[in-house]
Design a protein around this motif. Structure first.
Motif, PDB file in Angstrom:
ATOM      1  N   ALA A 397       8.229  -8.939  27.076  1.00 60.69           N
ATOM      2  CA  ALA A 397       8.926 -10.126  27.011  1.00 60.69           C
ATOM      3  C   ALA A 397      10.303  -9.415  26.128  1.00 60.69           C
ATOM      4  CB  ALA A 397       8.256 -11.301  25.950  1.00 60.69           C
ATOM      5  N   ARG A 398      11.685 -10.342  26.972  1.00 58.99           N
ATOM      6  CA  ARG A 398      12.677  -9.817  26.566  1.00 58.99           C
ATOM      7  C   ARG A 398      13.447  -8.125  27.207  1.00 58.99           C
ATOM      8  NH1 ARG A 398      14.853 -12.671  22.857  1.00 58.99           N
ATOM      9  NH2 ARG A 398      13.824 -14.202  21.685  1.00 58.99           N
ATOM     10  N   ALA A 399      12.074  -7.534  28.019  1.00 57.13           N
ATOM     11  CA  ALA A 399      13.005  -6.857  28.533  1.00 57.13           C
ATOM     12  C   ALA A 399      13.870  -7.210  29.913  1.00 57.13           C
ATOM     13  CB  ALA A 399      11.154  -6.012  29.504  1.00 57.13           C
ATOM     14  N   LEU A 400      13.752  -5.060  30.156  1.00 51.63           N
ATOM     15  CA  LEU A 400      15.424  -5.784  31.623  1.00 51.63           C
ATOM     16  C   LEU A 400      14.682  -5.069  32.703  1.00 51.63           C
ATOM     17  CD1 LEU A 400      18.085  -6.177  32.639  1.00 51.63           C
ATOM     18  CD2 LEU A 400      18.999  -4.392  30.248  1.00 51.63           C
ATOM     19  N   THR A 401      14.781  -5.428  33.819  1.00 52.79           N
ATOM     20  CA  THR A 401      14.544  -4.292  34.657  1.00 52.79           C
ATOM     21  C   THR A 401      16.467  -4.018  35.183  1.00 52.79           C
ATOM     22  OG1 THR A 401      14.692  -6.137  36.543  1.00 52.79           O
ATOM     23  CG2 THR A 401      12.960  -4.954  35.491  1.00 52.79           C
ATOM     24  N   GLY A 402      16.819  -2.600  35.929  1.00 51.73           N
ATOM     25  CA  GLY A 402      17.886  -2.053  36.765  1.00 51.73           C
ATOM     26  C   GLY A 402      17.505  -2.901  38.026  1.00 51.73           C
ATOM     27  N   SER A 403      19.399  -3.032  38.168  1.00 52.04           N
ATOM     28  CA  SER A 403      19.593  -3.593  39.625  1.00 52.04           C
ATOM     29  C   SER A 403      19.229  -2.665  40.386  1.00 52.04           C
ATOM     30  CB  SER A 403      20.967  -4.507  39.739  1.00 52.04           C
ATOM     31  OG  SER A 403      21.340  -5.060  38.780  1.00 52.04           O
ATOM     32  N   GLY A 404      18.237  -3.355  41.779  1.00 51.05           N
ATOM     33  CA  GLY A 404      18.113  -1.767  42.464  1.00 51.05           C
ATOM     34  C   GLY A 404      16.506  -1.539  42.645  1.00 51.05           C
ATOM     35  N   SER A 405      16.377  -1.602  41.625  1.00 53.76           N
ATOM     36  CA  SER A 405      14.524  -0.941  41.006  1.00 53.76           C
ATOM     37  C   SER A 405      13.169  -1.520  41.886  1.00 53.76           C
ATOM     38  CB  SER A 405      14.292  -1.027  39.109  1.00 53.76           C
ATOM     39  OG  SER A 405      15.693  -0.877  38.586  1.00 53.76           O
ATOM     40  N   VAL A 406      12.810  -0.023  41.770  1.00 53.75           N
ATOM     41  CA  VAL A 406      11.514  -0.523  42.555  1.00 53.75           C
ATOM     42  C   VAL A 406      10.734  -0.288  41.392  1.00 53.75           C
ATOM     43  CG1 VAL A 406       9.445   0.221  43.980  1.00 53.75           C
ATOM     44  CG2 VAL A 406      11.913   0.105  44.756  1.00 53.75           C
ATOM     45  N   ILE A 407       9.683  -1.644  40.408  1.00 55.29           N
ATOM     46  CA  ILE A 407       9.286  -0.992  39.203  1.00 55.29           C
ATOM     47  C   ILE A 407       7.578  -1.398  39.756  1.00 55.29           C
ATOM     48  CG2 ILE A 407       8.131  -2.506  36.662  1.00 55.29           C
ATOM     49  CD1 ILE A 407      11.421  -1.465  37.639  1.00 55.29           C
ATOM     50  N   THR A 408       6.645  -0.367  39.367  1.00 56.01           N
ATOM     51  CA  THR A 408       6.094   0.419  39.828  1.00 56.01           C
ATOM     52  C   THR A 408       4.468   0.765  38.631  1.00 56.01           C
ATOM     53  OG1 THR A 408       5.806   2.920  40.232  1.00 56.01           O
ATOM     54  CG2 THR A 408       6.287   1.318  42.140  1.00 56.01           C
ATOM     55  N   GLU A 409       5.018   0.263  37.604  1.00 57.50           N
ATOM     56  CA  GLU A 409       4.351   0.577  36.405  1.00 57.50           C
ATOM     57  C   GLU A 409       5.188  -0.563  35.144  1.00 57.50           C
ATOM     58  OE1 GLU A 409       5.621   4.800  34.634  1.00 57.50           O
ATOM     59  OE2 GLU A 409       4.474   5.200  36.710  1.00 57.50           O
ATOM     60  N   ASP A 410       3.729  -0.709  34.165  1.00 59.41           N
ATOM     61  CA  ASP A 410       3.874  -1.410  33.673  1.00 59.41           C
ATOM     62  C   ASP A 410       5.266  -1.868  32.352  1.00 59.41           C
ATOM     63  OD1 ASP A 410       2.134  -3.185  34.727  1.00 59.41           O
ATOM     64  OD2 ASP A 410       0.602  -3.012  32.544  1.00 59.41           O
ATOM     65  N   VAL A 411       6.440  -2.932  32.109  1.00 57.23           N
ATOM     66  CA  VAL A 411       7.280  -2.572  31.501  1.00 57.23           C
ATOM     67  C   VAL A 411       7.069  -2.737  29.751  1.00 57.23           C
ATOM     68  CG1 VAL A 411       9.887  -2.711  31.297  1.00 57.23           C
ATOM     69  CG2 VAL A 411       8.839  -2.238  33.170  1.00 57.23           C
ATOM     70  N   PRO A 412       7.100  -2.214  28.968  1.00 51.05           N
ATOM     71  CA  PRO A 412       6.459  -2.576  27.888  1.00 51.05           C
ATOM     72  C   PRO A 412       7.798  -3.769  27.554  1.00 51.05           C
ATOM     73  CG  PRO A 412       6.379  -0.454  27.374  1.00 51.05           C
ATOM     74  CD  PRO A 412       7.127  -0.896  28.709  1.00 51.05           C
ATOM     75  N   ASP A 413       7.656  -5.376  25.990  1.00 56.41           N
ATOM     76  CA  ASP A 413       8.682  -5.331  25.296  1.00 56.41           C
ATOM     77  C   ASP A 413       9.521  -4.692  24.974  1.00 56.41           C
ATOM     78  OD1 ASP A 413       6.429  -7.434  25.904  1.00 56.41           O
ATOM     79  OD2 ASP A 413       5.740  -7.762  23.787  1.00 56.41           O
ATOM     80  N   GLY A 414      10.717  -5.856  25.530  1.00 59.95           N
ATOM     81  CA  GLY A 414      12.120  -5.309  24.605  1.00 59.95           C
ATOM     82  C   GLY A 414      12.350  -4.118  25.300  1.00 59.95           C
ATOM     83  N   ALA A 415      12.000  -3.562  27.039  1.00 56.81           N
ATOM     84  CA  ALA A 415      11.902  -2.004  27.099  1.00 56.81           C
ATOM     85  C   ALA A 415      12.844  -2.809  28.770  1.00 56.81           C
ATOM     86  CB  ALA A 415      11.578  -1.068  27.901  1.00 56.81           C
ATOM     87  N   LEU A 416      14.197  -1.223  28.405  1.00 61.56           N
ATOM     88  CA  LEU A 416      14.606  -1.345  29.868  1.00 61.56           C
ATOM     89  C   LEU A 416      14.267  -0.253  31.310  1.00 61.56           C
ATOM     90  CD1 LEU A 416      17.066  -1.424  31.906  1.00 61.56           C
ATOM     91  CD2 LEU A 416      17.902   0.234  30.499  1.00 61.56           C
ATOM     92  N   ALA A 417      13.829  -0.919  32.306  1.00 55.61           N
ATOM     93  CA  ALA A 417      13.038   0.044  33.676  1.00 55.61           C
ATOM     94  C   ALA A 417      13.913   0.320  34.562  1.00 55.61           C
ATOM     95  CB  ALA A 417      11.736  -0.225  33.664  1.00 55.61           C
ATOM     96  N   ILE A 418      14.416   1.607  34.808  1.00 52.42           N
ATOM     97  CA  ILE A 418      14.884   1.673  36.111  1.00 52.42           C
ATOM     98  C   ILE A 418      14.692   2.710  36.832  1.00 52.42           C
ATOM     99  CG2 ILE A 418      17.210   3.159  36.882  1.00 52.42           C
ATOM    100  CD1 ILE A 418      18.207   2.048  34.028  1.00 52.42           C
TER     101      ILE A 418
END
Length: 449
Positions: A397-418
């Motif tokens: 919840a309330r997490a963010l992924t950066g544009s153009g990202s390949v997400i292969t691992e879980d992203v915690p609540d409120g985190a930014l994943a690139i």
């Protein structure tokens, strides 16, 4: 009043020029057989018997897919309608009530018409219609509502062929009487078949009453050729569009909208041009489907907005106020309230929490070549454009992924994943590279002269 149905579905349908049994050809996304079964189901029958013959296994499978309580029997030799009914009678043993015989290739008989047959009060009731072009239909020889006999075209005189009151083949008879009358049939006729229609004359010989109930000719439309199949599709769509408009659905170009047999659209929903409904779609009141969408096996809640150019596949569940935009495909995915999926996205085997925004070009990579995997996205998350979510994976919840990202691992609540490579810039290299490529092209073009 106890009712049972016998649905005759054994014919090969040679004029369809098809390997598929005639009753399995589709109108409005459903086999012809299902249309006949749906009309009969409105009577809440105690028993339903489907008589299969050509392609029996496929026909039986289709019948059970519509209603897994039906009995199926086989007519291995095509010896006429009376013979087909005889194959069904053992499955009605012990039933006390009225039996209606329907045809799997006659999809449009209304439940109200069948109700009228049930209350006619006669021992044998036959459904007839006034034909604009009687053609090769059997003729009903009647005096007022009283039916004297039915004459098949092959056996009719010229005077009888001039009669325009025609036989639909649909009959209603008390179960025990039907068994007695069918048991006495012979095949002494031009075709050498056991005609179900001969039960009328047999009943009259016994001093019993036979009557005609009439309906509009359109209800009795049978399908024997591809051309008739196309006409049946057109007839269904014309009726379905009129019913939708009558019940409060707005359609900007109704002649371009195509419904399925089981489509449900609520009042004050809006349907744009060139929308196609496959089987299993429910659109709630106040939802809007924009032009050029294809929907199948999905549920669209109040206030949701879909399209244009969107595709919803089986298992798509859109909650209230969801927005699915152009060139978006949703399959086996739940979108909670207020989710926005604007454009150019595929969401399959996923659950998206409320008020999450899915950026353009997002893909849930749900298939590894063998198995499907799920993606979970929490509420109020923001998925950047061109994000590849490699399932199984969870974005909190309330997490963010950066544009153009390949997400292969879980992203915690409120985190930014690139999940992308760092950009490298080479000053002046573009100009030098293009100049080199132009020179190579010039040499190649000169060598080809």
């Amino acid at each position: 009043m106890a009712t049972a149905l016998i649905i005759l579905a054994a014919g090969q349908g040679t004029r369809m020029n098809s390997d598929l049994p005639k009753v399995l050809h589709k109108v409005a996304g459903a086999p012809l057989l299902h249309h006949a079964m749906a009309a009969g189901a409105a009577l809440a029958p105690e028993r339903v018997v489907v008589v299969a013959g050509h392609g029996a296994e496929a026909v039986e499978k289709a019948a059970l897919a519509f209603d897994d309580t039906v009995a199926t029997v086989r007519q291995d030799q095509q010896l006429g309608t009376g013979h087909a009914v005889a194959q069904a009678l053992p499955a009605l043993e012990g039933f006390e009530g009225t039996v209606i015989v329907l045809y799997g290739d006659t999809p449009f008989i209304r439940p109200e018409t069948l109700d009228a047959m049930l209350v006619s009060g006669a021992d044998v009731t036959v459904l007839g219609f006034q034909a604009a072009d009687p053609g090769r239909y059997g003729r009903l020889i009647a005096n007022g509502g009283a039916l004297e006999r039915i004459v098949e075209y092959k056996d009719a005189t010229e005077a009888e062929r001039a009669i325009t009151l025609c036989n639909s083949g649909v009959v209603a008879v008390e179960a025990r009487l039907l068994a007695e009358l069918v048991g006495g049939l012979t095949n002494d006729n031009a075709a050498g078949e056991y005609y179900l229609t001969d039960i009328v004359a047999a009943a009259r010989v016994r001093g019993l009453e036979a009557r005609v109930v009439t309906c509009d000719e359109g209800e009795t439309m049978g399908v024997n050729t591809r051309a008739e199949l196309a006409r049946a599709e057109a007839a269904f769509q014309t009726r379905a569009r009129a019913e939708a408009l009558e019940t409060g659905v707005t359609m900007t170009a109704p002649e371009t909208v195509f419904f399925a047999l089981d489509t449900v659209v609520g009042r004050d929903a809006t349907i744009g041009a060139h929308v196609v409904f496959g089987p299993g779609v429910t659109v709630e009141s106040g939802a809007e489907i924009l032009p050029f969408c294809h929907l199948e096996g999905c549920h669209i809640s109040r206030g949701a907005r879909v399209g244009p150019f969107a595709r919803l596949r089986p298992g798509a569940e859109l909650a209230e106020e969801v927005h699915v935009g152009n060139f978006v495909e949703i399959k086996n995915a739940i979108l909670d309230e207020g989710v926005k999926v604007g454009h150019l996205t595929y969401l399959g085997d996923a659950h998206v929490g409320e008020h999450t925004n899915i950026g353009a070009g997002t893909v849930t990579c749900n298939y590894d070549g063998v198995m499907k995997h799920r993606t979970e996205i929490g509420a109020h998350a923001f998925i950047g454009s061109d994000t590849m979510l490699v399932a199984p994976v969870r974005v909190g919840a309330r997490a963010l992924t950066g544009s153009g990202s390949v997400i292969t691992e879980d992203v915690p609540d409120g985190a930014l994943a690139i999940g992308r490579a760092r950009q490298v810039t080479k000053p002046g290299l573009a100009v030098r590279l293009f100049e080199k490529l132009k020179q190579m092209k010039a040499r190649r073009d000169k060598g080809s002269e």
